[in-house]
Scaffold this active site. Sequence first.
Site, short mmCIF file in Angstrom:
data_model
loop_
_atom_site.label_atom_id
_atom_site.label_comp_id
_atom_site.label_asym_id
_atom_site.label_seq_id
_atom_site.Cartn_x
_atom_site.Cartn_y
_atom_site.Cartn_z
N ASP A 250 11.78 -29.37 -52.19
CA ASP A 250 12.64 -30.10 -51.26
C ASP A 250 12.55 -31.60 -51.49
O ASP A 250 11.46 -32.12 -51.78
CB ASP A 250 12.20 -29.76 -49.82
CG ASP A 250 13.06 -30.44 -48.78
OD1 ASP A 250 14.26 -30.12 -48.69
OD2 ASP A 250 12.54 -31.31 -48.04
N GLU A 286 15.28 -30.19 -55.69
CA GLU A 286 16.47 -30.60 -54.95
C GLU A 286 16.71 -32.08 -55.16
O GLU A 286 16.01 -32.93 -54.59
CB GLU A 286 16.32 -30.31 -53.44
CG GLU A 286 17.63 -30.52 -52.70
CD GLU A 286 17.54 -31.36 -51.44
OE1 GLU A 286 18.56 -31.49 -50.75
OE2 GLU A 286 16.46 -31.92 -51.15
C1 AAO Z 1 16.08 -34.50 -38.44
C2 AAO Z 1 17.15 -35.21 -37.63
C3 AAO Z 1 17.14 -36.68 -37.94
C4 AAO Z 1 15.75 -37.25 -37.67
C5 AAO Z 1 14.75 -36.48 -38.50
C6 AAO Z 1 13.32 -36.94 -38.27
O1 AAO Z 1 18.43 -34.65 -37.96
O2 AAO Z 1 18.09 -37.34 -37.11
O3 AAO Z 1 15.72 -38.62 -38.01
O4 AAO Z 1 14.84 -35.09 -38.18
O5 AAO Z 1 12.94 -36.74 -36.95
C7 AAO Z 1 16.85 -31.46 -42.69
C8 AAO Z 1 18.06 -31.94 -41.93
C9 AAO Z 1 17.83 -33.30 -41.27
C10 AAO Z 1 16.57 -33.28 -40.46
C11 AAO Z 1 15.43 -32.95 -41.42
C12 AAO Z 1 14.06 -32.93 -40.74
O6 AAO Z 1 19.16 -32.01 -42.80
O7 AAO Z 1 18.94 -33.56 -40.44
O8 AAO Z 1 16.36 -34.55 -39.85
O9 AAO Z 1 15.66 -31.62 -41.94
O10 AAO Z 1 14.03 -32.04 -39.70
C13 AAO Z 1 19.34 -36.50 -48.35
C14 AAO Z 1 18.18 -36.06 -49.23
C15 AAO Z 1 18.06 -34.56 -49.37
C16 AAO Z 1 18.15 -33.85 -48.02
C17 AAO Z 1 19.44 -34.27 -47.37
C18 AAO Z 1 19.64 -33.62 -46.00
O11 AAO Z 1 18.28 -36.68 -50.50
O12 AAO Z 1 16.81 -34.29 -49.97
O13 AAO Z 1 19.43 -35.70 -47.17
N1 AAO Z 1 18.01 -32.39 -48.14
C19 AAO Z 1 16.70 -31.73 -47.91
C20 AAO Z 1 16.86 -30.42 -47.15
C21 AAO Z 1 17.28 -30.71 -45.74
C22 AAO Z 1 16.16 -31.45 -45.02
C23 AAO Z 1 15.44 -32.39 -45.88
C24 AAO Z 1 15.70 -32.55 -47.22
C25 AAO Z 1 14.26 -33.07 -45.30
O14 AAO Z 1 17.73 -29.59 -47.83
O15 AAO Z 1 17.60 -29.54 -45.03
O16 AAO Z 1 16.72 -32.20 -43.90
O17 AAO Z 1 13.15 -32.19 -45.55
C26 AAO Z 1 23.53 -39.22 -49.93
C27 AAO Z 1 22.36 -39.10 -50.87
C28 AAO Z 1 21.60 -37.82 -50.68
C29 AAO Z 1 21.25 -37.65 -49.21
C30 AAO Z 1 22.56 -37.66 -48.40
C31 AAO Z 1 22.35 -37.41 -46.92
O18 AAO Z 1 24.55 -38.30 -50.30
O19 AAO Z 1 22.83 -39.14 -52.21
O20 AAO Z 1 20.42 -37.87 -51.44
O21 AAO Z 1 20.57 -36.39 -49.04
O22 AAO Z 1 23.16 -38.95 -48.59
O23 AAO Z 1 21.73 -38.50 -46.35
C32 AAO Z 1 28.71 -38.56 -50.52
C33 AAO Z 1 27.85 -39.13 -51.64
C34 AAO Z 1 26.46 -38.51 -51.61
C35 AAO Z 1 25.87 -38.83 -50.30
C36 AAO Z 1 26.76 -38.19 -49.25
C37 AAO Z 1 26.27 -38.35 -47.85
O24 AAO Z 1 28.95 -37.17 -50.72
O25 AAO Z 1 28.46 -38.83 -52.87
O26 AAO Z 1 25.64 -39.00 -52.63
O27 AAO Z 1 28.05 -38.75 -49.31
O28 AAO Z 1 26.23 -39.71 -47.53
#
Ligand code: AAO
Length: 549
Positions: A250, A286
């Site tokens: 992850d 990931e």
């Molecule tokens: C939760 C709450 C938050 C709180 C946090 C801490 O929702 O509000 O702050 O707790 O208390 C999952 C959930 C989160 C959750 C977290 C922890 O999705 O909502 O937060 O558990 O409970 C990035 C990462 C990627 C990640 C993804 C969700 O790079 O690794 O965010 N995925 C994994 C898991 C996921 C998990 C985590 C990681 C954490 O699969 O389930 O989170 O363990 C850009 C970046 C990406 C980035 C995205 C989203 O993407 O490139 O790297 O992913 O932003 O922030 C276009 C662009 C694209 C961009 C996208 C979105 O498409 O081309 O690049 O827009 O902006």
Amino acid sequence: MKFLLLLSALGFCRAQYAPNTKPGRTSIVHLFEWRWADIALECERYLGPKGFGGVQVGMAHGVHRGVGGALEQKVSSVSAKLRNCISYALQRVLSLHPNENVIINNPSRPWWERYQPISYKLCTRSGNEDEFRDMVTRCNNVGVHIYVDAVINHMCGNGVSPGTSSTCGSFFNPGSRDFPSVPFSAWDFNDGKCRSPSGDIENYNDAYQVRDCRLVGLLDLALEKDYVRSKVAEYLNHLIDIGVAGFRIDASKHMWPGDMKAILDKLHHLNTTWFPEGSKAFIYQEVIDLGGEPIKSSDYFDNGRVTEFKYGAKLGTVLRKWHGEKMAYLRNWGEGWGFMPSDRALVFVDNHDNQRGHGAGGASILTFWDPRLYKMGVAFMLAHPYGFTRVMSSFRWPRYFVNGKDINDWIGPPNTNGVIKEVTINPDTTCGNDWVCEHRWRQIRNMVMFRNVVDGELFTNWWDNGSNQVAFGRGNKGFIIFNNDDWPLSSYLQTGLPAGTYCDVISGDKIGDKCTGIKIYVSADGKAHFSISNNAEDPFIAIHVESKL
Ligand code: AAO
């Protein structure tokens, strides 16, 4: 030459990329939020070599004999070790995560609480360590391997209140960075290293922030420290010793590739009860790389495979016919579309994040909510040779869109007062209790078999009408044809298949000598006539040598 081939095959099988694209390609299914007890049952009754839904069981064995056999002939001088290695790569796998996490009550038990580790004890809502071990053993015993979703970049969120609200009841204090059950304390986190004003990642164009600061507030582990690396490796080794076959890592983008490598170098070989001696854990990282950020998927290739997020985003755009895209353009799908090398890619149509608007990919992503297009997307993926494929298996939740955003994107798995509900099986083999079980949909389950049957065969006999009617074959083993246009398809095409009557595995099943779906007649020259209404429930047809009547 033969020797070199053999060496490289051995190298691949020993390496973290196996199961690789050649003889060993098959599919992973992500049983998102399932209980260990249900997964064990599913391995035995559906995914494994015996029990209900023998289709997939039969497939795995069929492939092993067919493709594995051919390969074994090619490398007849190969040791028993390599043969074991090949047969390992031919088996089916799935992914999940087992370590202790925070219990979030506001909102009430969201699915994402699992991504906030508290310790590396094996107890979560899905079950305790005994249940986990039982599942791994039972699944391995029926040839279904377990891949763990490892959350090693961080612990829980910075703002979570201290206490014992965790799935094994371990105490933790995020404010003082205290996780005594590991133990981790203040100097095991990156607080001193992060250079963003808030301490969180604010700018994805700054690779240092992305690696050294907190992802959405999650306490970022100092993986440069040998102590931290050792604790993480201890956790992964515990799982390896129990019998897991590999890991989804992850948030890999948020760790330095070199730090990850140092951890991976500490890993044990897989448990020899089920794996050939010297086998390495399969690693898929990931990393969301849609282009436009300094961190690239390729930075991680040395460690293992990487998730190819462009795949689902683009496939959704094409099938939805957005931005002038059409299926005819899929002729050079894969590297031709700017994707990473096939033998480094882990591909999927949707994942647990982007099926609900988290992560990346956006509105184009196809999910079970659009079943007709979704089945076409998954079938295209499973028929096409690019990448190592993962099938998604979801739960249903009450979507509620406000200004284009699903405000119920947090809702956790089907539950009673927070306790995850059992996956019940209906008489028609679908799942109950709001488990979607896409992997049991006939069209998807039969395409998993299609992929096994055509494994290692070339992409051949491409045809398109210049619009959204396309077809292609896989050597002389399988053929698939789609009609995503708004008019009927009627064409006489070269399939590459031996003459005979074939059962379409999308509209039905071959049961004994009977076909419950459409029949396709391939003549001696390999050609067959196809007609597909644009209003068909599933406007595509797939046939393969094992669906021959
Ligand atoms: C939760 C709450 C938050 C709180 C946090 C801490 O929702 O509000 O702050 O707790 O208390 C999952 C959930 C989160 C959750 C977290 C922890 O999705 O909502 O937060 O558990 O409970 C990035 C990462 C990627 C990640 C993804 C969700 O790079 O690794 O965010 N995925 C994994 C898991 C996921 C998990 C985590 C990681 C954490 O699969 O389930 O989170 O363990 C850009 C970046 C990406 C980035 C995205 C989203 O993407 O490139 O790297 O992913 O932003 O922030 C276009 C662009 C694209 C961009 C996208 C979105 O498409 O081309 O690049 O827009 O902006």
